[in-house]
Design a protein around this motif. Structure first.
Motif, short mmCIF file in Angstrom:
data_model
loop_
_atom_site.label_atom_id
_atom_site.label_comp_id
_atom_site.label_asym_id
_atom_site.label_seq_id
_atom_site.Cartn_x
_atom_site.Cartn_y
_atom_site.Cartn_z
N ALA A 145 0.84 -1.19 0.00
CA ALA A 145 0.00 0.00 0.00
C ALA A 145 0.87 1.24 0.00
O ALA A 145 2.03 1.20 0.41
CB ALA A 145 -0.91 -0.01 1.23
N LEU A 146 0.31 2.35 -0.47
CA LEU A 146 1.05 3.59 -0.53
C LEU A 146 1.59 3.95 0.85
O LEU A 146 0.88 3.94 1.84
CB LEU A 146 0.14 4.71 -1.04
CG LEU A 146 0.79 6.07 -1.25
CD1 LEU A 146 1.84 5.98 -2.34
CD2 LEU A 146 -0.26 7.10 -1.61
N GLY A 147 2.90 4.24 0.90
CA GLY A 147 3.53 4.63 2.15
C GLY A 147 4.17 3.49 2.88
O GLY A 147 4.94 3.70 3.80
N ALA A 178 7.49 -1.80 -5.88
CA ALA A 178 6.27 -1.03 -5.65
C ALA A 178 5.28 -1.14 -6.79
O ALA A 178 4.10 -0.91 -6.61
CB ALA A 178 6.61 0.43 -5.40
N THR A 179 5.73 -1.46 -8.00
CA THR A 179 4.83 -1.49 -9.15
C THR A 179 4.18 -2.85 -9.34
O THR A 179 3.46 -3.05 -10.29
CB THR A 179 5.58 -1.11 -10.43
OG1 THR A 179 6.64 -2.04 -10.65
CG2 THR A 179 6.16 0.28 -10.34
N GLY A 180 4.40 -3.80 -8.49
CA GLY A 180 3.81 -5.12 -8.63
C GLY A 180 4.73 -6.14 -8.00
O GLY A 180 5.51 -5.83 -7.12
N SER A 181 4.64 -7.40 -8.44
CA SER A 181 5.51 -8.43 -7.91
C SER A 181 6.91 -8.28 -8.46
O SER A 181 7.12 -7.89 -9.60
CB SER A 181 4.97 -9.82 -8.27
OG SER A 181 3.71 -10.01 -7.67
N LEU A 234 10.25 5.50 -5.24
CA LEU A 234 10.52 5.25 -3.83
C LEU A 234 11.46 6.32 -3.29
O LEU A 234 12.43 6.69 -3.95
CB LEU A 234 11.16 3.87 -3.63
CG LEU A 234 10.24 2.65 -3.62
CD1 LEU A 234 9.50 2.49 -4.94
CD2 LEU A 234 11.03 1.38 -3.32
N ASP A 235 11.18 6.78 -2.10
CA ASP A 235 11.98 7.84 -1.48
C ASP A 235 13.19 7.21 -0.79
O ASP A 235 13.24 7.07 0.43
CB ASP A 235 11.12 8.61 -0.48
CG ASP A 235 11.80 9.87 0.02
OD1 ASP A 235 12.95 10.13 -0.41
OD2 ASP A 235 11.21 10.60 0.83
N GLY A 236 14.18 6.80 -1.59
CA GLY A 236 15.39 6.16 -1.10
C GLY A 236 15.79 5.04 -2.02
O GLY A 236 15.16 4.78 -3.05
N TYR A 267 6.77 7.17 -2.67
CA TYR A 267 6.43 8.59 -2.72
C TYR A 267 5.27 8.85 -3.67
O TYR A 267 4.40 9.67 -3.40
CB TYR A 267 7.66 9.39 -3.15
CG TYR A 267 7.42 10.88 -3.21
CD1 TYR A 267 7.38 11.64 -2.03
CD2 TYR A 267 7.24 11.54 -4.42
CE1 TYR A 267 7.17 13.01 -2.07
CE2 TYR A 267 7.03 12.90 -4.47
CZ TYR A 267 6.99 13.64 -3.29
OH TYR A 267 6.78 14.99 -3.34
N MET A 268 5.25 8.14 -4.80
CA MET A 268 4.16 8.28 -5.78
C MET A 268 4.10 7.03 -6.63
O MET A 268 5.11 6.35 -6.84
CB MET A 268 4.36 9.52 -6.66
CG MET A 268 5.70 9.59 -7.35
SD MET A 268 6.05 11.17 -8.16
CE MET A 268 5.51 10.84 -9.83
N LYS A 269 2.89 6.69 -7.08
CA LYS A 269 2.74 5.53 -7.94
C LYS A 269 1.43 5.65 -8.71
O LYS A 269 0.54 6.42 -8.35
CB LYS A 269 2.76 4.23 -7.14
CG LYS A 269 1.56 4.02 -6.24
CD LYS A 269 1.63 2.66 -5.56
CE LYS A 269 0.42 2.43 -4.67
NZ LYS A 269 0.46 1.09 -4.03
#
Length: 283
Positions: A33-35, A41-44, A223-225, A233-235
């Motif tokens: 989930a966001l955060g 982050a974009t999937g598996s 991702l922030d890092g 951070y955004m997706k």
């Protein structure tokens, strides 16, 4: 005016054993989930080993199909693209650079394509690719009222696109934004967007999942890092994205490609850094 050849005052994470880094991105993980702290982050995470995983100190500029910078040879004494601190690529641009395309209205410092051990990987119609990299944007790299792309996908021979881009923009209120866009799709919709200011002067991670075709798809996360536990951070994602290989292939480009028709205060000497490149073909 800031000299883009000055090294940033940051501590770079050296790529000591790249094979370990490659292995670490191969384990599947659920979409977070966001955060939260996702592995991908974009999937598996792709189960396959990345086809492209250059080591800057070893592969140098052979990791790319080519460099596009100062193509008019106006500034032969400038260094536009180099490996810095052994673990990342630095791309410089100056306020008075001009590209040979357009009507003396744009400038460009980019690397293009993905090459591993002499083989150029080509994104073809029907294929899905996951591309990941880290980037560092200094405070001198501004959002602009006209186009500033720091990532593009384009079709090769004949040249067409850009299709999906990562843009630095400046709205009418003056707020600088970073926008992942389906640039070649009607309406050029945002896939994801966020404020630029919180991302400056530090390393962040970019993840794209791209399905190539006239009715393709794109998923994006930032991702922030650079740690796998870094927060998202955004997706976002977009269907029916125009990103065709046609009879040739699609390749990515990284760097700074911008119009000089924005405010002069935004077209200044600057640079961008990239590292931790990987690309995996999923289908």
């Amino acid at each position: 005016m800031t000299d883009p050849t000055r090294r940033p005052t940051i501590m770079s994470r050296r790529t000591v054993i790249r094979s370990l880094a490659v292995s670490s991105i191969a384990a599947p993980a659920a979409l977070a989930a966001l955060g939260e702290a996702p592995a991908w982050a974009t999937g598996s995470r792709p189960a396959a080993t990345p086809l492209w995983h250059p080591v800057p100190a070893v592969d140098k500029l052979n990791a790319f199909e080519g460099v596009e910078a100062d193509r008019g040879h106006r500034h032969p004494n400038r260094t536009y693209v180099l490996v810095e601190d052994a673990d990342h690529y630095r791309l410089n641009i100056w306020h008075d650079d001009l590209d040979t395309t357009g009507n003396n209205d744009r400038q460009r410092t980019e690397v293009k394509g993905m090459v591993q051990n002499g083989t150029a990987f080509k994104m073809l119609n029907g294929q899905t690719w996951q591309i990941e990299y880290a980037m560092y944007m200094p405070s001198t790299l501004h959002g602009t009222s006209r186009f500033t792309h720091i990532f593009q996908t384009k079709t090769v021979d004949p040249d067409a696109g850009p299709w999906c881009t990562l843009d630095l923009t400046r709205g009418s209120g003056g707020t600088e934004m970073i926008n992942a866009r389906a640039y070649g799709t009607p309406g050029a919709p945002d896939i994801a967007a966020g404020r630029l200011a919180p991302l400056r002067d530090k390393w962040v991670t970019v993840q794209w999942t791209l399905t190539i075709g006239q009715r393709g798809a794109a998923t994006f996360a930032l991702l922030d890092g650079t740690d796998p536990s870094s927060p998202v951070y955004m997706k976002g994602s977009e269907k029916n994205v125009v990103i065709p290989a046609n009879t040739s292939y699609v390749r990515p480009k990284w760097g700074i490609y911008r119009s000089i028709e924005s405010a002069p205060s935004d077209i200044i000497d600057t640079y961008i850094l990239f590292k931790n490149y990987t690309a995996t073909r999923l289908s």
